[in-house]
Design a protein around this motif. Structure first.
Motif, mmCIF file in Angstrom:
data_model
loop_
_atom_site.group_PDB
_atom_site.id
_atom_site.type_symbol
_atom_site.label_atom_id
_atom_site.label_comp_id
_atom_site.label_asym_id
_atom_site.label_seq_id
_atom_site.Cartn_x
_atom_site.Cartn_y
_atom_site.Cartn_z
ATOM 1 N N SER A 34 0.882 -1.081 0.018
ATOM 2 C CA SER A 34 -0.104 -0.061 -0.017
ATOM 3 C C SER A 34 0.956 1.246 0.266
ATOM 4 O O SER A 34 1.983 1.319 0.505
ATOM 5 N N TYR A 36 0.459 5.192 1.299
ATOM 6 C CA TYR A 36 -0.290 6.386 2.153
ATOM 7 C C TYR A 36 0.310 7.722 1.919
ATOM 8 O O TYR A 36 1.667 7.973 1.654
ATOM 9 N N PHE A 90 4.130 7.328 2.392
ATOM 10 C CA PHE A 90 4.747 5.986 3.143
ATOM 11 C C PHE A 90 4.355 4.951 2.554
ATOM 12 O O PHE A 90 3.070 4.673 1.699
ATOM 13 N N TYR A 101 0.759 -3.981 9.518
ATOM 14 C CA TYR A 101 1.377 -3.252 8.369
ATOM 15 C C TYR A 101 2.884 -2.669 8.934
ATOM 16 O O TYR A 101 3.073 -2.281 10.001
ATOM 17 N N VAL A 102 3.731 -2.845 8.058
ATOM 18 C CA VAL A 102 5.190 -2.340 8.391
ATOM 19 C C VAL A 102 5.326 -1.112 7.294
ATOM 20 O O VAL A 102 5.205 -1.344 6.145
ATOM 21 N N PHE A 103 5.401 -0.077 7.968
ATOM 22 C CA PHE A 103 5.665 0.919 7.095
ATOM 23 C C PHE A 103 7.444 1.313 6.853
ATOM 24 O O PHE A 103 8.168 1.233 7.503
ATOM 25 N N GLY A 104 7.374 2.080 5.856
ATOM 26 C CA GLY A 104 8.697 2.653 5.231
ATOM 27 C C GLY A 104 9.207 3.714 6.097
ATOM 28 O O GLY A 104 8.207 4.336 6.775
ATOM 29 N N ALA A 105 10.146 4.309 5.808
ATOM 30 C CA ALA A 105 10.671 5.609 6.692
ATOM 31 C C ALA A 105 9.939 6.684 5.991
ATOM 32 O O ALA A 105 10.061 7.899 6.705
#
Lengths: 113, 115
Positions: A34, A36, A90, A101-105
């Motif tokens: 995904s 965002y 993100f 969910y694991v988000f990028g930086a």
């Protein structure tokens, strides 16, 4: 364990330019991908997602992203940006089993009018 | 449509005190609620995932003793930051998901400032 890498912390473009925000992930199982957007001082707004099927997915406000299994990537693109697209973007990976969910930086996009 | 409201939007608490924040799903039944924290200049870290009829699962570095969560029904969840200190400041985001949908709908967050 999933990991998400957004290699560009900052991207600056002029209004009307095209832009690509990069996202690479690491995970061997079944996942959702995904994107965002977070405008300054606000929460997260959903842009688009991919699970299966057509690797190019269309999102809101003219954004699209392309999934590549071979590159483990899910880059976000827009053909012509507007100053209001300035925000932090993100990329997120979610395991289909636990929906964590694991988000990028995040990548901060600045559009110069 | 599916909306998630969080309140308060912003709050300030004195160091060592506690702060409760709430998350309301409107227009859908939230079978899963995820709480995230975004510390200044950082990305979102998952604090815990709460699924109806299952135990709340806390991530490493986050504990129930520090961040107790309540998820009493399919539309509401709350989380308290106990004994808040400077490192607890940031944006706390609630995401709610229905069982048939892979996407989380996120609220606007509760911004916590600790002084």
């Amino acid at each position: 364990t999933q990991t998400v890498s957004q290699s560009d912390a900052h991207v600056t473009v002029f209004e009307g330019d095209s832009v690509e925000l990069r996202c690479n992930y690491s995970y061997g199982g079944s996942i959702y991908l995904s994107w965002y957007i977070q405008h300054h001082g606000h929460g997260l707004q959903f842009l688009l997602k991919y699970y299966s099927g057509n690797p190019v997915v269309q999102g809101v406000n003219g954004f699209e992203a392309e999934f590549s299994k071979s590159d483990s990537s899910f880059h976000l693109r827009k053909a012509s940006v507007h100053w209001s697209d300035s925000a932090v973007y993100f990329c997120a990976v979610s395991d289909t089993g636990n929906y964590k969910y694991v988000f990028g930086a995040g990548t901060r996009l600045k559009v110069i009018a | 449509g599916a909306l998630v409201y969080q309140y308060p939007r912003r709050t300030i608490c004195k160091s060592g005190t506690s702060m409760r924040m709430e998350c309301q799903a409107v227009g859908f039944q939230a079978t899963s609620v995820a709480w995230y924290r975004q510390s200044p200049q950082k990305t979102f870290e998952l604090i815990a995932l709460s699924t109806v009829n299952s135990a709340i699962k806390y991530e490493q570095n986050f504990t129930q003793e520090k961040f107790p969560i309540s998820h009493p029904n399919l539309s509401f969840s709350s989380m308290t930051v106990l004994n808040a200190y400077l490192e607890d400041r940031g944006l706390y985001l609630c995401g709610a998901r229905r069982v048939t949908n892979s996407d989380y709908t996120f609220g606007s967050g509760t911004r916590l400032l600790v002084i």
